[in-house]
Design an enzyme around this catalytic site. Structure first.
Site, PDB file in Angstrom:
ATOM      1  N   GLU A  47       1.306  -1.215  -0.054  1.00  0.00           N
ATOM      2  CA  GLU A  47      -0.116   0.189  -0.080  1.00  0.00           C
ATOM      3  C   GLU A  47       1.067   1.757   0.185  1.00  0.00           C
ATOM      4  O   GLU A  47       2.020   1.061   0.699  1.00  0.00           O
ATOM      5  CB  GLU A  47      -0.975  -0.226   1.474  1.00  0.00           C
ATOM      6  CG  GLU A  47      -1.671   1.383   1.604  1.00  0.00           C
ATOM      7  CD  GLU A  47      -2.234   1.231   2.142  1.00  0.00           C
ATOM      8  OE1 GLU A  47      -3.213   0.388   2.949  1.00  0.00           O
ATOM      9  OE2 GLU A  47      -3.297   2.139   1.927  1.00  0.00           O
ATOM     10  N   CYS A 259      -6.935   1.408   2.781  1.00  0.00           N
ATOM     11  CA  CYS A 259      -7.616   2.590   2.413  1.00  0.00           C
ATOM     12  C   CYS A 259      -7.652   3.203   0.897  1.00  0.00           C
ATOM     13  O   CYS A 259      -8.343   4.176   0.831  1.00  0.00           O
ATOM     14  CB  CYS A 259      -7.515   3.250   4.239  1.00  0.00           C
ATOM     15  SG  CYS A 259      -8.444   1.757   5.073  1.00  0.00           S
ATOM     16  N   ASN A 384     -12.580  -2.363   0.025  1.00  0.00           N
ATOM     17  CA  ASN A 384     -11.192  -3.058   1.170  1.00  0.00           C
ATOM     18  C   ASN A 384     -12.091  -2.466   2.376  1.00  0.00           C
ATOM     19  O   ASN A 384     -12.576  -1.386   2.470  1.00  0.00           O
ATOM     20  CB  ASN A 384     -10.077  -2.421   1.377  1.00  0.00           C
ATOM     21  CG  ASN A 384      -9.376  -2.130   1.797  1.00  0.00           C
ATOM     22  OD1 ASN A 384      -8.875  -2.824   2.883  1.00  0.00           O
ATOM     23  ND2 ASN A 384      -9.079  -1.136   2.939  1.00  0.00           N
ATOM     24  N   GLU A 385     -12.189  -3.118   3.317  1.00  0.00           N
ATOM     25  CA  GLU A 385     -12.212  -2.467   4.686  1.00  0.00           C
ATOM     26  C   GLU A 385     -14.125  -2.319   5.199  1.00  0.00           C
ATOM     27  O   GLU A 385     -13.731  -1.441   5.717  1.00  0.00           O
ATOM     28  CB  GLU A 385     -10.943  -2.338   5.415  1.00  0.00           C
ATOM     29  CG  GLU A 385      -9.897  -2.846   6.200  1.00  0.00           C
ATOM     30  CD  GLU A 385      -9.311  -2.472   7.236  1.00  0.00           C
ATOM     31  OE1 GLU A 385      -9.444  -1.071   6.946  1.00  0.00           O
ATOM     32  OE2 GLU A 385      -8.614  -2.759   7.248  1.00  0.00           O
TER      33      GLU A 385
HETATM   34  O1  AHR Z   1      -2.532  -1.496   6.316  1.00  0.00           O
HETATM   35  C1  AHR Z   1      -3.023  -0.195   6.630  1.00  0.00           C
HETATM   36  C2  AHR Z   1      -4.202  -0.039   7.078  1.00  0.00           C
HETATM   37  O2  AHR Z   1      -5.246  -1.126   7.500  1.00  0.00           O
HETATM   38  C3  AHR Z   1      -4.945  -0.111   5.486  1.00  0.00           C
HETATM   39  O3  AHR Z   1      -5.153   1.019   4.957  1.00  0.00           O
HETATM   40  C4  AHR Z   1      -6.241  -0.702   5.851  1.00  0.00           C
HETATM   41  O4  AHR Z   1      -6.977  -1.295   4.973  1.00  0.00           O
HETATM   42  C5  AHR Z   1      -6.288  -0.824   7.477  1.00  0.00           C
HETATM   43  O5  AHR Z   1      -7.435  -0.594   7.737  1.00  0.00           O
END
Ligand code: AHR
Length: 661
Positions: A47, A259, A384-385
């Protein structure tokens, strides 16, 4: 017959020390049918967080090369951040303009007006805390420039027809480390390039470009790359960092977030199409972690890196919603339904771009980037999440159905919210069940003890349901340090993933990279600065598991009477190619633990095996930057018997590799 009371008392008194000295039995069934383990179990998650991309893996050395930094990214930023005017006894000025841009995706550029050049007027950039150069190292410099009308006249090129420039690498004190001369002759944007070769080492040099005649000049996309990038690619990756990642031998790489993918508000959703093509035409944007994405490391470069390191690409696209934590009260919002067709088309185009023939519309764009062969995309993450709301559900379903209908060959990875349990988790699993999502992405950032307490998590998962991708996990010890304790807890957890490799399809530690002076999140797997890479003890564990993976799990049973009370774990796999049996044993206690390992099977064991042990003085140790690692794996040959007595050191992972062929 009941024992007399004194004898009962005596047995009570003597039994406790006896039990604590007793070895725990581990039984490994060498001849059993075993259980298939997903071949893609161990991978990585990239990321762009903590300057993982710009200023990190992406080898670009100039910061804010396109003059697109903005105050919405950081209040103190503007288009000239990281740049300074340089005036060597001359007179001139520097400003930003957007009247005649290179293209609409890259609207701002720098304009230098030189009244009297003296020894040169220009601009300088020190990259990310200095540009590291070593003697003899060559750098590729490129930039776009054009003559610019200034004051009441054009440049003084009426006489010579040329505006001379000098490009340099300099020390902070102005000592010249490398130099090249160029000339600007046109009033239209044109790309210039040259090579700078350093004659001296400096870990924190700066780039300077000087104009040595009166005139106006516009600059954009000023780029400086080391010639030695990972695998020698142009617009490539930092070799040392990329190699550290490659050394994990990951089977897949998830990117570009996290994120970052679903973004801070709908306008900030990561759009893959903005990240391909010539770098000066890519549309840059704010990074939700509070900085800038040049997207020079874009989809082409991600896929190319995956190919270089033998990892399957796992791109993640937003599920048509932005992050529920989007600022200014936005929260989760969904793209208008009227825009979903076009959004879904972008997702389908991504598959064509990755896998279509070079003659297809999007395959042709991949080929134009230099990769006529398909990339062989298999996995695609959607979401994602995300908070699992009706807004999410509606959009996820549309994307899922469209991909399934047009590309049934693609394995779709859905999301079950941010946490390993709770409302979003349950609702996410429910949607996965209803839609038949192939794999769901579970995340857990929890204490080391949580990992020990959850070793049985997947034992009872219904094998008929979606498979699991443990897409983000890390044991967060006190103060979020990368302790041996955290690494050993992760090791124990990884044994449980091997045991459940039939239902847990993939797993990746998170986050992977963090620049030391710009870390937004801890712990991370690999830290770095401009010149050095600092793998953690957690990295060592990832590497040990990855290098000792297998395709078949062999039943490994720990004696329940002690294993329920102490932090110990074990697993055994068979590596198909070599036929090796690989036994792993984890002791998370602060003291040694005795084991009797019974290797059950008809075939006789070889007399020797290779044993690798990672352990340290205490669970608290961490790798310190620039120092020798706090703990390193030690490998020895051992004599093996079918009943192997072994004392596992405190806080340790032991791997025994047995040659059976
Ligand atoms: O890994 C860091 C963050 O943690 C990521 O962006 C997110 O998916 C999670 O909350």
């Amino acid at each position: 017959m009941p024992l007399p009371s004194f004898a009962r008392r005596a047995s009570f008194v003597f039994l406790l020390p006896v039990i604590s000295c007793l070895a725990t039995t581990v039984t490994v069934s060498l001849d059993g049918p075993g259980k298939a383990i997903s071949p893609d179990l161990f991978g990585i998650f990239f990321e762009d967080l903590s300057y993982a991309a710009d200023g990190g893996l992406y080898a670009e050395l100039i910061q804010n090369r396109s003059f697109e930094y903005q105050a919405i990214e950081q209040p103190a930023w503007n288009n000239l951040t990281a740049w300074e005017i340089v005036n060597r006894a001359g007179k001139g000025s520097l400003k930003v303009d957007a009247s005649f841009p290179l293209n609409s995706n890259n609207p701002h550029y720098a304009v230098l007006a030189v009244e009297t050049p003296g020894n040169g007027v220009g601009l300088s950039n020190a990259g990310y805390n200095g540009i590291p150069v070593t003697t003899g190292e060559s750098f590729g410099l490129s930039f776009f420039a054009r003559e610019n009308f200034f004051g009441r006249r054009w440049n003084d090129i009426g006489k010579s027809g040329r505006l001379p420039l000098i490009a340099r690498l300099e020390t902070a004190d102005g000592e010249v480390l490398a130099e090249a001369s160029l000339e600007i002759t046109e009033r239209e944007w044109r790309r210039f390039s040259t090579t700078l070769t350093a004659r001296k080492t400096d870990p924190a040099a700066r780039f300077v470009i000087l104009v040595t005649a009166p005139g106006g000049i516009a600059f954009d996309e000023i780029s400086l790359f080391p010639q030695k990038t990972f695998h020698g690619h142009a617009n490539g990756l930092r070799a040392d960092l990329a190699q550290t990642i490659a050394d994990l031998r990951p089977r897949f790489m998830r990117f570009p977030g996290g994120c970052l993918v679903h973004g801070n508000g709908l306008g900030n959703i990561y759009r893959w199409k903005d990240t391909i093509g010539p770098i000066e035409q890519r549309r840059q944007q704010a990074n939700l972690w509070g900085y800038h994405q040049s997207v020079g490391l874009g989809y082409f470069e991600y896929f190319q890196f995956c190919e270089d390191i033998g990892a399957r690409p796992l791109p993640v696209v937003a599920a048509g919603v932005c992050c529920q934590n989007s600022g200014e009260g936005i929260g989760q919002a969904g793209l208008p339904l009227a825009e979903m067709d076009s959004y879904i088309q972008d997702v389908l185009d991504l598959i064509e771009w990755a896998n279509g023939p070079a003659t297809s519309t999007w395959g042709a764009k991949r080929a134009a980037g230099g990769h006529p062969e398909p990339f062989g995309l298999k996995y695609l993450g959607v979401g994602n999440e995300d908070q699992i709301t009706p807004v999410f559900r509606e959009r996820f379903k549309l994307i899922h159905e469209a991909v399934k209908a047009k590309h049934p060959e693609i394995v779709l990875v859905g999301t079950v919210g941010p946490f390993p349990d709770g409302e979003d988790f349950d609702k996410g699993w429910q949607i996965a069940g209803e839609l038949g999502v192939a794999i769901v992405d579970e995340h857990y950032y929890r204490s080391p003890q949580w990992f020990w307490d959850n070793l049985q998590r997947y034992d009872s998962y219904d094998r008929r349901k979606s498979k699991v991708y443990a897409g983000e996990y890390a044991a967060h010890d006190d103060n979020r340090r990368n302790t041996l304790r955290s690494a050993i807890a992760e090791a124990a957890y990884l044994t449980s993933l091997e045991r459940n490799g039939d239902v847990v399809h993939m797993a990746s530690y998170a986050p992977m990279l963090a620049r030391r002076d710009r870390t937004h999140w801890s712990p991370d797997l690999i830290y770095f600065n401009s010149t050095q890479v600092f793998p953690t003890l957690n990295y060592t564990i990832q590497q040990l598991f990855s290098h000792n993976r297998g395709e078949t799990y062999l039943a490994t049973v720990l004696d329940q009477t002690t294993s329920a009370k102490v932090r110990i774990a074990a697993s055994t796999v068979r590596e198909s190619q070599s036929g090796d049996v690989i036994f792993k044993l984890v002791n998370g206690e602060d003291k040694p633990h005795a084991f009797t390992v019974r290797f059950d099977g008809k075939r006789s064991l070889p007399a020797t095996a290779i044993q690798t042990v990672l352990t340290g003085a205490t669970g608290d140790i961490v790798n310190e930057d620039g120092a020798a690692p706090a703990a390193t794996p030690k490998t020895t040959a051992i004599s093996l018997t079918s009943e192997y007595s072994y004392e596992a050191p405190a806080n340790s992972l032991t791997i025994i590799r047995i040659k059976t062929k």
